[in-house]
Design an enzyme around this catalytic site. Structure first.
Site, mmCIF file in Angstrom:
data_model
loop_
_atom_site.group_PDB
_atom_site.id
_atom_site.type_symbol
_atom_site.label_atom_id
_atom_site.label_comp_id
_atom_site.label_asym_id
_atom_site.label_seq_id
_atom_site.Cartn_x
_atom_site.Cartn_y
_atom_site.Cartn_z
ATOM 1 N N TYR A 67 0.867 -1.186 0.000
ATOM 2 C CA TYR A 67 0.000 0.000 0.000
ATOM 3 C C TYR A 67 0.900 1.232 0.000
ATOM 4 O O TYR A 67 1.913 1.247 0.714
ATOM 5 C CB TYR A 67 -0.889 -0.016 1.253
ATOM 6 N N SER A 184 -19.947 -3.726 0.111
ATOM 7 C CA SER A 184 -18.809 -3.313 0.944
ATOM 8 C C SER A 184 -19.277 -2.168 1.849
ATOM 9 O O SER A 184 -20.349 -1.592 1.630
ATOM 10 C CB SER A 184 -17.656 -2.837 0.054
HETATM 11 N N1 NAP Z 1 -9.649 4.908 -2.441
HETATM 12 C C1 NAP Z 1 -10.050 5.153 -1.201
HETATM 13 O O1 NAP Z 1 -9.887 6.240 -0.649
HETATM 14 C C2 NAP Z 1 -10.740 4.059 -0.447
HETATM 15 C C3 NAP Z 1 -11.380 4.335 0.766
HETATM 16 C C4 NAP Z 1 -12.065 3.296 1.404
HETATM 17 C C5 NAP Z 1 -12.052 2.011 0.858
HETATM 18 N N2 NAP Z 1 -11.368 1.809 -0.296
HETATM 19 C C6 NAP Z 1 -11.353 0.490 -0.954
HETATM 20 O O2 NAP Z 1 -12.686 0.140 -1.188
HETATM 21 C C7 NAP Z 1 -12.813 -1.266 -1.176
HETATM 22 C C8 NAP Z 1 -13.933 -1.645 -0.204
HETATM 23 O O3 NAP Z 1 -13.505 -1.288 1.131
HETATM 24 P P1 NAP Z 1 -14.461 -1.567 2.370
HETATM 25 O O4 NAP Z 1 -13.769 -1.226 3.625
HETATM 26 O O5 NAP Z 1 -15.770 -0.931 2.069
HETATM 27 O O6 NAP Z 1 -14.579 -3.155 2.218
HETATM 28 P P2 NAP Z 1 -15.344 -4.266 3.055
HETATM 29 O O7 NAP Z 1 -16.488 -3.674 3.784
HETATM 30 O O8 NAP Z 1 -14.320 -5.036 3.816
HETATM 31 O O9 NAP Z 1 -15.917 -5.192 1.873
HETATM 32 C C9 NAP Z 1 -15.091 -5.831 0.952
HETATM 33 C C10 NAP Z 1 -15.844 -5.899 -0.382
HETATM 34 O O10 NAP Z 1 -14.979 -6.420 -1.387
HETATM 35 C C11 NAP Z 1 -15.658 -7.481 -2.071
HETATM 36 N N3 NAP Z 1 -14.665 -8.448 -2.554
HETATM 37 C C12 NAP Z 1 -13.736 -9.109 -1.849
HETATM 38 N N4 NAP Z 1 -12.988 -9.883 -2.662
HETATM 39 C C13 NAP Z 1 -13.487 -9.697 -3.911
HETATM 40 C C14 NAP Z 1 -13.152 -10.225 -5.198
HETATM 41 N N5 NAP Z 1 -12.137 -11.095 -5.355
HETATM 42 N N6 NAP Z 1 -13.878 -9.824 -6.265
HETATM 43 C C15 NAP Z 1 -14.900 -8.963 -6.123
HETATM 44 N N7 NAP Z 1 -15.256 -8.408 -4.936
HETATM 45 C C16 NAP Z 1 -14.554 -8.787 -3.849
HETATM 46 C C17 NAP Z 1 -16.564 -8.085 -1.022
HETATM 47 O O11 NAP Z 1 -17.593 -8.778 -1.655
HETATM 48 P P3 NAP Z 1 -18.062 -10.245 -1.145
HETATM 49 O O12 NAP Z 1 -19.072 -9.989 -0.044
HETATM 50 O O13 NAP Z 1 -18.643 -10.818 -2.360
HETATM 51 O O14 NAP Z 1 -16.832 -10.960 -0.632
HETATM 52 C C18 NAP Z 1 -17.061 -6.799 -0.330
HETATM 53 O O15 NAP Z 1 -18.065 -6.191 -1.113
HETATM 54 C C19 NAP Z 1 -11.430 -1.815 -0.811
HETATM 55 O O16 NAP Z 1 -10.746 -2.093 -1.997
HETATM 56 C C20 NAP Z 1 -10.787 -0.639 -0.104
HETATM 57 O O17 NAP Z 1 -9.382 -0.687 -0.143
HETATM 58 C C21 NAP Z 1 -10.730 2.793 -0.963
#
Ligand code: NAP
Length: 380
Positions: A67, A184
């Site tokens: 990261y 998510s």
């Molecule tokens: N850019 C930014 O500023 C920012 C900020 C916050 C979060 N994020 C990113 O946003 C994403 C979600 O974060 P979160 O905290 O909301 O996550 P979370 O609540 O932990 O949920 C994870 C999500 O990812 C899905 N997932 C996991 N493995 C997968 C795969 N191989 N293919 C497709 N979907 C998959 C899960 O779906 P299933 O239920 O089907 O497993 C679930 O919807 C992450 O990538 C995180 O790093 C980015």
């Protein structure tokens, strides 16, 4: 022979942190470590006690070392006498809710027991107590009804959702957006914030045995339509979409998955739409048909909340937090679905380390469906 602390020494080690001293697979490199009570805070600093800290997907990437935002020696435990400047001991966790327990000279705006959250990235929140610079935290704009879970999860996912809905195109009531990873924590926040603005959401999730339950859950949050990625290849989808959206085309797409599903989802966007990528959960690259750029004039962006925090004034940050708190206490932005991983003070470091490793393994396997929040108990 491993070092086994005597019961007397253990009773002096009132604090606990989940730490790593080298990057790698979290199930191998994360361990639990106890450390002594904090000394009184130096001037301009405060001692804080963490109440709850989430385990977010990016936290796992930080431990893995993949990261871009890294912990620094300043946020390591070296100042508490652990590790060394050559091999610092880093505490996991970027986000979390803490309570102020002691205040150094020259700290103006805080009082004992105030709830605070981190503004400095990678502050190391998976621990019981830390000494932090007053400028690295912000007081939570508390209102009656704000829960610990709300406050512990308010600095990463809800502002990401809020900013992505606000900053890329101007949306008005009745407009449609499309997103993947809709279950998510970010996706759930997108659904609710969009609904509070009268926006319609087309949401994609992975298929599963109990898909109906997930669809019902997301619809109860305000999702307009919930579909699985399998339906992206269904030829009838475009006809159904036209029936749902009428004359309005979809002007914003949010992507946290990447891979072929996102290429297919992007085809649902209308002319001049914006695709915003903020995650890559499938670990597959994003590839978009050239025709979308030529004939539909689509724009593809990235969004990173960490960069947003770096570039914005304290007032802008506080204003967004206040808007989110208002949505939370009025029931428009619910706590993310979650489970609390509680580690009691009497549990050994081996037991504590194993609990964390099991939780992270479970999360990595996918379809876990709940945000895991860490509650570490300290010996009082
Ligand atoms: N850019 C930014 O500023 C920012 C900020 C916050 C979060 N994020 C990113 O946003 C994403 C979600 O974060 P979160 O905290 O909301 O996550 P979370 O609540 O932990 O949920 C994870 C999500 O990812 C899905 N997932 C996991 N493995 C997968 C795969 N191989 N293919 C497709 N979907 C998959 C899960 O779906 P299933 O239920 O089907 O497993 C679930 O919807 C992450 O990538 C995180 O790093 C980015």
């Amino acid at each position: 022979m491993p070092f086994l602390p005597t019961p007397r020494l253990l009773s002096q080690l009132t604090n606990r942190a989940i730490i790593y001293s080298q990057n790698g697979d979290p199930s191998k490199v994360l361990t639990s470590l106890r450390y002594p009570e904090l000394p009184p805070p130096a001037s301009e600093t405060v001692n804080i006690k963490f109440l709850l800290a989430p385990i977010n997907p990016a936290d796992i990437n930080v431990v893995e070392g993949v990261y871009p935002s890294k912990p620094t020696e300043e946020t390591s435990l070296t100042t508490s006498g652990k590790g060394s400047p050559e091999q610092p001991v880093f505490v996991g966790g970027n986000e979390g809710l803490a309570r102020v327990t002691a205040i150094g000279n020259g700290v103006g705006d805080l009082k004992l027991d105030d709830w605070v959250v981190m503004t400095k990235p990678q502050s190391g929140t998976w621990c019981t107590s830390r000494n932090v610079h007053a400028s690295d935290i912000i007081k939570v704009p508390w209102r009656h009804g704000l829960s610990q879970v709300h406050a512990a999860t308010m600095t990463v996912n809800p502002p990401t959702a809020y900013n992505m809905l606000r900053d890329f195109t101007s949306l008005k009531e009745g407009d449609w957006i499309v997103q993947n990873g809709a279950n998510s924590a970010v996706g759930q926040a997108v659904i609710q914030i969009a609904a509070s603005k009268g926006l319609k959401t087309l949401n994609f999730v992975r298929n599963r045995d109990n898909i109906r339950n997930l669809v019902d859950d997301l619809q109860s949050l305000g999702a307009t339509k919930v579909l699985t990625y399998d339906e992206l290849s269904d030829k009838s989808l475009r006809t159904r979409l036209k029936e749902w959206t009428g004359e309005r085309s979809i002007s914003l797409g949010l992507n946290c998955v990447g891979g072929n599903e996102t290429s297919l989802m992007a085809r649902l966007l209308g002319n001049d739409a914006h695709l915003v990528s903020y995650g890559a959960m499938s670990k597959q690259p994003l590839s978009l048909p050239t025709s979308l750029f030529i004939f539909k004039n689509i724009t593809s962006h990235g969004f990173w909340q960490t960069r947003w925090y770096q570039n914005r004034s304290p007032k802008e940050k506080y204003d967004v937090m206040k808007i989110l708190v208002d949505l939370m206490v009025t029931g428009k932005l619910k706590e993310p679905r979650h489970e609390i991983l509680y580690i009691a003070a009497h549990e050994s470091d081996t037991e504590a380390g194993q609990k964390i490793k099991d939780a992270i393994r479970n999360m990595s396997e996918g379809q876990h469906g709940k945000k895991v929040l860490l509650r570490l108990e300290s010996l009082e």
